[in-house]
Design an enzyme around this catalytic site. Structure first.
Site, short mmCIF file in Angstrom:
data_model
loop_
_atom_site.label_atom_id
_atom_site.label_comp_id
_atom_site.label_asym_id
_atom_site.label_seq_id
_atom_site.Cartn_x
_atom_site.Cartn_y
_atom_site.Cartn_z
N TYR A 56 -47.85 41.26 15.83
CA TYR A 56 -47.75 41.57 17.27
C TYR A 56 -47.91 40.34 18.16
O TYR A 56 -48.01 40.48 19.38
CB TYR A 56 -48.87 42.53 17.70
CG TYR A 56 -49.02 43.80 16.92
CD1 TYR A 56 -47.92 44.62 16.67
CD2 TYR A 56 -50.26 44.21 16.45
CE1 TYR A 56 -48.07 45.81 15.97
CE2 TYR A 56 -50.43 45.39 15.76
CZ TYR A 56 -49.32 46.19 15.52
OH TYR A 56 -49.49 47.36 14.84
N CYS A 115 -46.85 31.41 2.52
CA CYS A 115 -45.62 30.65 2.78
C CYS A 115 -44.74 31.33 3.82
O CYS A 115 -43.66 31.85 3.49
CB CYS A 115 -44.87 30.45 1.47
SG CYS A 115 -45.85 29.50 0.34
#
Ligand SMILES: Cc1ncc(COP(=O)(O)O)c(C=O)c1O
Length: 424
Positions: free
Chosen positions: A322, A350
């Site tokens: 968010y 990653c």
């Protein structure tokens, strides 16, 4: 008053030194303060009692999706809380924590037949129904099992509210609820169905709402609908106003006062002889939790100061999901030097989005230093995953100077035991 404080330049949560607990358990770990959790519950309960009066029948049904650890649910149950659940898993957790069906509401847009049957057997307060196909299915399950399902329709008032588009649930473009204009028709239809007992109306317009205006508009619409339903001969005994109360994560957040919220509830529904149901999650659990993490190393690249820590987006998704902002503090207090370093706190996963936030430090942070991410008790551990084959981190509950592990680490070796390689 916050129970997260520096004592002799070391950060404590309640009476627990965060340096000491980090060394005793393992980082990263979620830590919850029981006193903060209880204070947060009591604050909303007291504000509602003060404004609505103690004689007003009400149920605070903690929204279990925000934090579903059974110890957390149990501590709230001890204060009189019920539960708002959205799956049979959350229902079982709530029952396990001691809450009885008569304090549990069953929400959610995708309840399955098995979930419906289990909830019927547990005698939940009401099913919050989000579509006609759902009520048809519930009617069939209830009547074929000689049960009567108490229901409320979740109404979508077409009001957009919430701290981010992905947590705004009351708009016309979302999957949630029955459109306001179709509500009367839905109630008329439900009346004709076997195995269904209409008991209420429900809304939940979004989360992290810091301004009362959308609540005010939604409550007025729900009151209008209530009046029309009563004229139409329906027996509405529960009004479920959902959750959504916002909190102060960062300095620019300015949430409304709980008493002002209670006044708005009182203005719209205080004259009714209904049970008022509330489903708060964030405002009870968020500030009760921190994520304690260790610096693995610092890394300077193209003028960016990265602080790589051992917590990552799989442990705490809100910033990646968010763009949520959370305060980050160093466990060892900064000195007051003018020279400040602006670090981006990142995890080992990653993904470029694996950023926890920023910390401005007046000293160089070193490998082995501990830092915390604040206000992660809601929508923190519950949203975690094992992405990048990372273990599930432990959760710890503290009270005063005591602490207990309330969820153990789930290691990669344990997770591997669930997988197998077929022979061909
Ligand atoms: C149906 C329902 N009720 C209650 C809540 C809890 O909301 P909050 O944590 O903002 O109080 C949610 C979460 O979005 C929800 O979907």
């Amino acid at each position: 008053m916050s129970l997260l404080n520096y004592r002799n330049n070391i950060l404590y949560f309640e009476d627990v030194s965060l340096n000491e607990i980090a060394d005793k358990i393992v980082t990263p770990m979620y830590i919850y303060s029981q006193s903060t959790l209880e204070n947060n519950f009591n604050k909303i309960n007291e504000a509602l009692n003060k404004i609505l009066g103690k004689e007003q029948e009400k149920l605070i049904a903690f929204s279990v999706k925000s934090n579903s650890n059974i110890a957390i649910i149990n501590r709230l149950h001890n204060l009189g809380s019920g539960a708002d659940v959205v799956s049979v898993g959350e229902l079982k957790r709530s029952l396990n924590a001691g809450i009885k069906g008569n304090k549990i509401v069953f929400s959610g847009v995708g309840k399955t037949s098995e979930e419906m049957l289990f909830a019927l057997e547990m005698d939940v307060v009401q099913f919050n129904i989000e579509s006609i196909s759902e009520i048809n299915q519930l009617s069939e399950i209830a009547s074929s099992n000689n049960k009567i399902a108490p229901i409320a329709f979740r109404i979508n008032p077409d009001i957009v509210a919430g701290g981010h588009e992905k947590i705004a649930t009351g708009g016309s473009n979302t999957k949630f609820g029955i459109p306001y204009s179709e509500a009367l028709k839905a109630y008329e239809y439900a009346k004709s169905l076997p195995g269904i007992n209409i008991v209420g109306i429900d809304i939940h317009i979004g989360s992290q709402i810091t301004n009362l205006e959308p609540f005010s508009l939604a409550f007025q619409k729900i009151r209008d609908l209530y009046d029309k339903l009563i004229i139409g001969g329906h027996n509405i005994i529960n009004i479920d106003l959902g959750g959504g109360i916002g909190i102060k994560y960062i300095d620019t957040d300015e949430p409304f006062l709980l008493e002002d919220y209670a006044n708005l509830v009182n203005k719209n529904f205080g004259d009714l002889k209904c049970k008022l149901i509330f489903e708060p999650g964030r405002c009870i659990a968020a500030s009760a939790g921190i994520l304690l993490t260790k610096v693995i190393r610092d890394k300077n690249s193209y003028n960016n100061n990265f602080l790589v820590v051992d917590a990552a987006m799989n442990d705490f998704m809100r910033p990646a999901l968010y763009g949520a902002k959370h305060k980050i503090l160093s466990v060892n207090k900064d000195n007051n030097s003018d020279k400040k370093i602006d670090y981006q706190v990142v995890g080992p996963v990653c993904e470029t989005g694996d950023v926890m936030g920023e910390i401005v430090s007046s000293r160089i942070m070193n490998s082995g230093d501990y830092i915390i991410i604040k206000d992660v008790g809601a929508y923190g551990a519950v949203m975690s995953s094992n992405y990048n084959s990372r273990p599930s981190v432990p959760e710890v509950l503290i009270k005063g100077s005591n602490f207990n592990v309330i969820r153990k680490t789930i290691t990669t070796d344990e997770l591997l035991a669930f997988e197998s390689i077929p022979s061909e």
